[in-house]
Motif scaffolding. Structure first.
Motif, PDB file in Angstrom:
ATOM      1  N   ASP A 141       0.874  -1.227   0.016  1.00 42.06           N
ATOM      2  CA  ASP A 141       0.112  -0.035   0.091  1.00 42.06           C
ATOM      3  C   ASP A 141       1.009   1.227  -0.082  1.00 42.06           C
ATOM      4  O   ASP A 141       1.977   1.213   0.137  1.00 42.06           O
ATOM      5  N   GLY A 142       0.206   2.359  -0.055  1.00 45.06           N
ATOM      6  CA  GLY A 142       1.032   3.553  -0.139  1.00 45.06           C
ATOM      7  C   GLY A 142       1.648   4.158   1.121  1.00 45.06           C
ATOM      8  O   GLY A 142       2.490   4.999   1.453  1.00 45.06           O
ATOM      9  N   ASP A 143       1.195   3.500   2.195  1.00 47.56           N
ATOM     10  CA  ASP A 143       1.670   3.934   3.462  1.00 47.56           C
ATOM     11  C   ASP A 143       3.002   3.548   3.746  1.00 47.56           C
ATOM     12  O   ASP A 143       3.700   2.870   3.019  1.00 47.56           O
ATOM     13  N   PHE A 144       3.471   4.162   5.011  1.00 43.65           N
ATOM     14  CA  PHE A 144       4.969   3.865   5.111  1.00 43.65           C
ATOM     15  C   PHE A 144       5.011   2.379   6.014  1.00 43.65           C
ATOM     16  O   PHE A 144       4.090   2.181   6.559  1.00 43.65           O
ATOM     17  N   ARG A 145       6.233   1.544   5.755  1.00 44.10           N
ATOM     18  CA  ARG A 145       6.511   0.501   6.604  1.00 44.10           C
ATOM     19  C   ARG A 145       7.420   0.832   7.879  1.00 44.10           C
ATOM     20  O   ARG A 145       8.415   1.627   7.797  1.00 44.10           O
ATOM     21  N   LEU A 146       7.012   0.694   9.089  1.00 41.47           N
ATOM     22  CA  LEU A 146       7.625   0.805  10.107  1.00 41.47           C
ATOM     23  C   LEU A 146       8.595  -0.050  10.849  1.00 41.47           C
ATOM     24  O   LEU A 146       8.004  -1.365  10.872  1.00 41.47           O
ATOM     25  N   ILE A 147       9.839   0.276  10.835  1.00 42.50           N
ATOM     26  CA  ILE A 147      10.793  -0.834  11.589  1.00 42.50           C
ATOM     27  C   ILE A 147      11.419  -0.184  12.729  1.00 42.50           C
ATOM     28  O   ILE A 147      11.559   1.254  13.190  1.00 42.50           O
ATOM     29  N   GLY A 148      11.830  -1.100  13.724  1.00 47.48           N
ATOM     30  CA  GLY A 148      12.540  -0.530  14.833  1.00 47.48           C
ATOM     31  C   GLY A 148      13.985  -0.285  14.709  1.00 47.48           C
ATOM     32  O   GLY A 148      14.497  -0.561  13.688  1.00 47.48           O
ATOM     33  N   ARG A 149      14.746  -0.049  15.637  1.00 50.52           N
ATOM     34  CA  ARG A 149      16.352  -0.127  15.537  1.00 50.52           C
ATOM     35  C   ARG A 149      16.845  -0.129  17.107  1.00 50.52           C
ATOM     36  O   ARG A 149      16.349   0.012  17.944  1.00 50.52           O
ATOM     37  N   ARG A 150      18.138  -0.343  17.026  1.00 51.58           N
ATOM     38  CA  ARG A 150      18.891  -0.687  18.253  1.00 51.58           C
ATOM     39  C   ARG A 150      20.217   0.285  18.419  1.00 51.58           C
ATOM     40  O   ARG A 150      20.786   0.536  17.179  1.00 51.58           O
ATOM     41  N   HIS A 151      20.471   0.736  19.226  1.00 47.98           N
ATOM     42  CA  HIS A 151      21.772   1.682  19.526  1.00 47.98           C
ATOM     43  C   HIS A 151      22.515   0.718  20.626  1.00 47.98           C
ATOM     44  O   HIS A 151      22.131   0.076  21.549  1.00 47.98           O
ATOM     45  N   VAL A 152      23.965   0.716  20.538  1.00 53.46           N
ATOM     46  CA  VAL A 152      24.873   0.183  21.205  1.00 53.46           C
ATOM     47  C   VAL A 152      24.654   0.469  22.686  1.00 53.46           C
ATOM     48  O   VAL A 152      25.275  -0.228  23.456  1.00 53.46           O
ATOM     49  N   ARG A 153      24.297   1.841  22.949  1.00 57.26           N
ATOM     50  CA  ARG A 153      24.178   2.284  24.236  1.00 57.26           C
ATOM     51  C   ARG A 153      22.921   2.179  24.598  1.00 57.26           C
ATOM     52  O   ARG A 153      22.584   2.711  25.801  1.00 57.26           O
ATOM     53  N   SER A 154      21.879   1.278  24.258  1.00 50.75           N
ATOM     54  CA  SER A 154      20.639   1.014  24.844  1.00 50.75           C
ATOM     55  C   SER A 154      20.412  -0.396  24.694  1.00 50.75           C
ATOM     56  O   SER A 154      20.719  -1.163  23.685  1.00 50.75           O
ATOM     57  N   ASN A 155      19.618  -0.925  25.580  1.00 51.71           N
ATOM     58  CA  ASN A 155      19.075  -2.259  25.394  1.00 51.71           C
ATOM     59  C   ASN A 155      17.530  -2.172  26.205  1.00 51.71           C
ATOM     60  O   ASN A 155      17.479  -2.433  27.358  1.00 51.71           O
TER      61      ASN A 155
END
Length: 764
Positions: free
Chosen positions: A626-640
């Motif tokens: 569809d025309g909407d955006f697809r959302l993904i997460g992400r991780r940072h080395v200083r966060s868990n």
């Protein structure tokens, strides 16, 4: 604690990094990498230095607190235990055992004391309404291992130190330090891979930290990984590249897999994945034609609509190309405490879909329902409705999809208790909070992550600091509640034997159990000269007893098993105390067929429940995005996750809770870097700052998980000053992988627009 340097394993992620903590005048003076640790060899990431922040955190609770009309009130432990046990018993008596729900957060698996105490506690609660972080994380891997290898926690681990091709899909180990692959100093290991002429390939919707050091990178549309992997399977059969190698005599139903792959040609899946057909073929060829290679998939492929299929197909690709059970490929660990074999001995290999949840008819896995249905079970009236709730080291309001709905559900409970040392977004709903000691105030042994390490190691650490007076370890809290609940259920008294057993456990704790497991495990008691007399008897037992006799399992696990003759012996708690840096037990080794736990001793290449789910995948072939955006997460080395955001060292610096969007998408919407964007999804909306770069695929946006500390009533001053916003507030909790029950945390559809301050606001 004595002044000087003390050696431990950092417990803040899965990497098992050794740390050297120097204590001066009773306080932490420095935290450095332990150069003599056999696994990490001196490496630590920025998180390790935050061990001091977490230990000394003034916001950390030290005594039980109770919610009153005038706010939170500190109470004694006896009063707290009586109150909690009586209220839980009352709810159970009035509404039945399933009226109590339990949620276990992932910090529990970093804590051997909590792991030991959890099972008796769950038995005392007696409810089928159990949940955990599993269904928001690694459930597809557990289901695949159960179906293919016969055990839910028998995971193949990349032999990254010896491979020549590391293909990484939906994973970012440069930020996570590995997941279901405990791998400290991943940067150094990838550098060594390249120095020996090897290659790193990354496939992801975002050019991650790992992708930026890759030799080859490919964008892929979120949620289409199963299509890519099936097209790679198709290519292997189509180009006669299938060669299971050492596992060939053990695989079953390869022909069914071949037939299943027929419709999924590279040309057919290209438009859905965003990857050119010839690129797909070349990926399959490289995996097949590189003798030492490993395909590794993780969160991006797990927590999506086809998480089960994608994980199964990644395992299949490794097997079809001869990478399973080979040096440089995918190997099974042989940990000092072998929970895989111990579980099999006790009949706990895992199970799936033995019962279904009350409201949404979702399958259980290993006794747990999908976490995405917790709010349903609290808000929907009827027999079995959750009226009381227990959380142990978990914050599902921030880690579960549709956190705002869960907020509402928790507000309406009759009673709630949390075992946690923070007043956070979830525990603020509790009537009582029971805070355990901090990690540096208890002993440590990694029961779980040694099973996923890229090298067999063992390490034990005694408590670094003596707990303050009138505090309790988490295992003491769980065991005390278990004891009191059992007494209430039995009318106030327990049989003398049971009473003595509880008192003994409370006095000794989990470490003697740890010692027993080490001594009786594969690297345990050294029988020395007696072995030559014992071995014939052991061999006779193995020859004459039926295949499934429990004594065979006991011998199979023990140090006298002939299979373990070449392993180091003499491991015990005392031996580990004498080796504070840890003990190197050797590189991962081929272990099949002895490591299989399927009924017929074969690898099930085409489990029926996976084949049945292919109809859903086939529909995706002809479905246009569809025309909407697809959302993904992400991780940072200083966060868990959420529980490290109260450390100033970890949250300082550039704002990390941002919406990453591609330049061409930002131009189309009219967004500039630093603008505020409104993200709508799941019937909710959030507002957060915009970060524009071309490291993300057009049509895809990314928000990190674990933030959202702007809710009222929490006591985490640092986290509140770096609140961010929760990605889970715009993720619908009714979107799951229909095969496994896993929450869809990556690939949900959202809309993006510029935030108009005059007419919009960010919801709290």
């Amino acid at each position: 604690m004595e002044n000087g340097t003390h050696f431990r394993t950092c417990h803040l992620c899965e990497a098992l990094c050794g740390v050297a903590i120097t204590v001066k005048d009773g306080r932490i003076d420095s935290i450095k990498g332990d150069e003599n640790d056999p696994l990490s060899q001196g490496h630590i990431c920025p998180k390790a230095t935050a061990l001091q922040d977490l230990h000394e955190d003034p916001d950390r609770l030290r005594r039980p607190i109770r919610k009153t009309g005038d706010g939170w009130q500190e109470i004694s432990w006896d009063e707290a235990f009586d109150l909690v046990a009586n209220r839980l018993h009352q709810v159970r008596s009035q509404h039945g055992r399933n009226s109590i729900g339990v949620y276990l957060g992932n910090p529990n698996v970093h804590n051997h004391g909590s792991l030991v105490a959890t099972m008796p506690f769950l038995r005392a609660i007696g409810s089928q309404n159990r949940f955990s972080a599993t269904s928001n994380d690694q459930l597809p891997h557990m289901l695949t291992s159960l179906e293919m290898f016969g055990h839910q926690i028998l995971f193949p681990i990349p032999d990254i130190d010896h491979t020549d091709l590391f293909m990484c899909i939906g994973a970012n180990p440069m930020a996570s330090n590995g997941s279901l692959m405990s791998v400290p100093d991943i940067r150094g290991r990838l550098k060594a891979l390249k120095q020996r002429g090897g290659k790193l390939i990354v496939i992801d919707p975002r050019r991650t930290e790992t992708a930026k050091v890759a030799d080859e990178f490919h964008f892929i549309r979120p949620g289409s990984d199963a299509l890519l992997l099936m097209a790679m399977v198709h290519t292997l059969f189509d180009e006669d590249l299938v060669d299971p190698g050492p596992a060939e005599r053990l695989v079953k139903d390869i022909d069914l897999l071949r037939l299943a792959s027929v419709p999924y040609t590279p040309d057919a899946v290209s438009h859905r994945t965003g990857i050119e057909p010839e690129t797909i073929r070349e990926l399959a060829r490289q995996l097949a034609q590189t003798r030492k290679a490993a395909l590794y998939s993780r969160m991006g492929t797990s927590t999506q609509a086809f998480g089960g299929l994608a994980t199964w197909l990644s395992y299949c690709l490794n097997i079809l190309t001869g990478k399973l059970d080979t040096v440089g490929g995918m190997l099974f660990t042989q940990p000092a405490i072998d929970l895989v074999t111990l579980g099999a001995m006790s009949g706990q290999k895992g199970h799936f879909d033995k019962r279904r949840s009350r409201v949404r008819d979702l399958p259980e896995f290993a006794g747990e329902y999908p976490a995405s249905t917790m709010a349903d079970e609290m808000l929907t009236p009827g027999e079995g409705q959750i009226r009381a709730f227990v959380t142990v080291a978990g914050n599902p309001v921030l880690s579960n999809p549709n956190g705002r709905r869960l907020d509402k559900a928790l507000e309406g409970l009759d009673f709630m208790v949390s075992v946690d040392y923070y007043l956070n977004e979830t525990t603020r709903h509790a009537d009582v909070i029971l805070p355990p000691t901090a990690a540096l105030e208890r002993s440590h042994y990694d029961l779980i992550f040694n099973m996923f390490a890229v090298r067999n190691v063992a390490k034990f650490s005694d408590a670094l600091f003596k707990p303050a007076d009138d505090t309790r370890h988490d295992w003491q809290i769980l065991i005390e509640l278990t004891h009191r609940l059992e007494r209430l259920r039995k009318g106030g008294r327990l049989p003398l034997r049971s009473e003595l057993g509880w008192r003994t456990f409370k006095q000794l704790g989990p470490d003697p159990i740890l010692d027993m497991l080490l001594r009786t495990g594969p690297y345990g008691a050294n029988t020395g000269p007696a072995r030559k007399f014992l071995q014939p008897a052991v061999d006779l037992v193995m020859d004459i007893l039926p295949e499934r006799h429990p004594l065979r399992s006991l011998v199979r696990l023990s140090p006298v098993n002939r299979e373990w003759n070449g392993l180091a012996k003499g491991l015990s708690l005392a031996a580990l105390r004498d080796n504070p840096h840890g003990v190197d037990l050797g590189a991962l080794q081929p272990s099949l067929p002895n490591r299989l736990f399927t009924r017929d001793g074969l690898i099930q290449m085409a489990p029926r429940r996976f084949l049945q789910d292919l109809g859903r995948l086939h529909e995706a072939l002809s479905t246009d995005p569809d025309g909407d955006f697809r959302l993904i997460g992400r991780r940072h080395v200083r966060s868990n996750n959420y529980w490290m955001h109260n450390s100033r060292r970890l949250v300082k610096g550039k704002e990390r809770c941002t919406l990453i969007i591609h330049q061409q998408d930002a131009d189309r919407i009219g967004l500039k870097a630093g603008d505020m964007a409104e993200v709508q999804g799941g019937g909710q909306q959030i507002v957060l700052p915009v970060e524009i770069n071309e490291d993300i695929m057009p049509g895809v946006v990314s928000i990190p998980h674990g933030w959202g500390h702007d809710r009222e009533g929490i006591r985490q001053s640092v986290a509140q000053s770096h609140a961010g916003t929760s990605i889970n507030d715009v993720l619908a909790d009714d979107q799951i992988d229909h095969l496994s029950g896993t929450s869809v945390l990556n690939g949900q559809s959202v809309s993006i627009k510029a935030w108009q301050a005059k007419t919009s606001r960010q919801s709290a």
